[in-house]
Design a protein around this motif. Structure first.
Motif, PDB file in Angstrom:
ATOM      1  N   HIS A 148      49.917  66.525 -43.856  1.00  0.00           N
ATOM      2  CA  HIS A 148      51.022  65.586 -43.646  1.00  0.00           C
ATOM      3  C   HIS A 148      52.298  66.150 -44.255  1.00  0.00           C
ATOM      4  O   HIS A 148      52.262  66.986 -45.149  1.00  0.00           O
ATOM      5  N   CYS A 153      54.708  60.818 -45.751  1.00  0.00           N
ATOM      6  CA  CYS A 153      54.191  60.232 -44.513  1.00  0.00           C
ATOM      7  C   CYS A 153      53.467  58.929 -44.821  1.00  0.00           C
ATOM      8  O   CYS A 153      52.635  58.866 -45.729  1.00  0.00           O
ATOM      9  N   CYS A 185      48.915  65.793 -38.786  1.00  0.00           N
ATOM     10  CA  CYS A 185      49.101  64.352 -38.598  1.00  0.00           C
ATOM     11  C   CYS A 185      49.862  64.105 -37.300  1.00  0.00           C
ATOM     12  O   CYS A 185      50.848  64.774 -37.002  1.00  0.00           O
ATOM     13  N   SER A 186      49.404  63.133 -36.537  1.00  0.00           N
ATOM     14  CA  SER A 186      50.063  62.833 -35.261  1.00  0.00           C
ATOM     15  C   SER A 186      51.269  61.919 -35.448  1.00  0.00           C
ATOM     16  O   SER A 186      52.001  61.656 -34.496  1.00  0.00           O
ATOM     17  N   HIS A 187      51.500  61.446 -36.682  1.00  0.00           N
ATOM     18  CA  HIS A 187      52.640  60.564 -36.934  1.00  0.00           C
ATOM     19  C   HIS A 187      53.849  61.326 -37.461  1.00  0.00           C
ATOM     20  O   HIS A 187      54.962  61.113 -37.002  1.00  0.00           O
ATOM     21  N   CYS A 188      53.617  62.225 -38.430  1.00  0.00           N
ATOM     22  CA  CYS A 188      54.749  62.927 -39.051  1.00  0.00           C
ATOM     23  C   CYS A 188      54.942  64.345 -38.521  1.00  0.00           C
ATOM     24  O   CYS A 188      55.955  64.964 -38.808  1.00  0.00           O
ATOM     25  N   HIS A 189      53.992  64.887 -37.777  1.00  0.00           N
ATOM     26  CA  HIS A 189      54.068  66.203 -37.141  1.00  0.00           C
ATOM     27  C   HIS A 189      54.489  67.316 -38.114  1.00  0.00           C
ATOM     28  O   HIS A 189      55.565  67.900 -37.990  1.00  0.00           O
ATOM     29  N   ALA A 210      51.243  57.502 -43.057  1.00  0.00           N
ATOM     30  CA  ALA A 210      49.869  57.502 -42.562  1.00  0.00           C
ATOM     31  C   ALA A 210      48.903  58.254 -43.475  1.00  0.00           C
ATOM     32  O   ALA A 210      47.703  58.232 -43.236  1.00  0.00           O
TER      33      ALA A 210
END
Length: 126
Positions: A55, A59, A85-89, A61
Motif C-alpha cells: 500500500h 491508504c 492495493c487496488s485502492h491506492c495503486h 484500505a
C-alpha cells in the motif's frame, strides 16, 4: 487582598511556564519526527506473518497488521509479484508500469523470491 493577588499571580505564572514547556516539547517532537515511509506492507496472519499486499502510506484500505517499507523495498516486493492495493495503486505511485499478478505465485514462493533478492549481491556499474 494582597495575599489573594499573589496567589493568583503564582498560579498564572505556573500556567504560563507549563504552556511554554508544552510548546517547546511539541516543536522538539516535530523536529525529531522520523520521516514518513514511502509505502506499507500489509502482513498476513499465522506462522511467519507473510506479506500480503503493498500500500501507499496512509491508504485507508490497509489493515492493522502492517510494517513500513522504503520506496526501494516496495518496488522490489511488487516486482517479485506481491499484490498491489487496488485502492491506492502503489505500483503507479512508485512508477512501475507492469506488475506481475500476485496470485500467480503462492506466498511461500514469494517469500523465497524476496529472500533471494535480499541476499543477492548488489551489482555496481563498471
Amino acid at each position: 487582598m494582597r495575599v489573594w493577588h499573589s496567589l493568583w499571580l503564582r498560579r498564572i505564572d505556573t500556567k504560563i511556564a507549563a504552556v511554554q514547556q508544552r510548546g517547546a516539547e511539541q516543536k522538539r517532537g516535530e523536529r525529531n519526527r522520523p520521516p514518513t515511509p514511502d509505502g506499507i506492507v500489509e502482513l498476513g496472519i499465522g506462522n511467519g506473518r507473510p506479506d500480503t499486499e503493498v500500500h501507499v502510506d496512509g491508504c485507508y484500505a490497509a489493515g492493522t497488521r502492517q510494517r513500513a517499507v522504503s520506496r526501494h523495498e516496495a518496488q522490489r516486493l511488487l516486482a517479485v509479484g506481491l499484490r498491489a492495493c487496488s485502492h491506492c495503486h502503489p505500483d503507479t505511485e512508485l512508477g512501475i508500469l507492469d506488475c506481475p499478478l500476485a496470485h500467480s505465485a503462492s506466498s511461500a514462493e514469494l517469500r523465497r523470491k524476496v529472500t533471494g533478492l535480499l541476499e543477492a549481491p548488489q551489482l555496481t556499474p563498471a
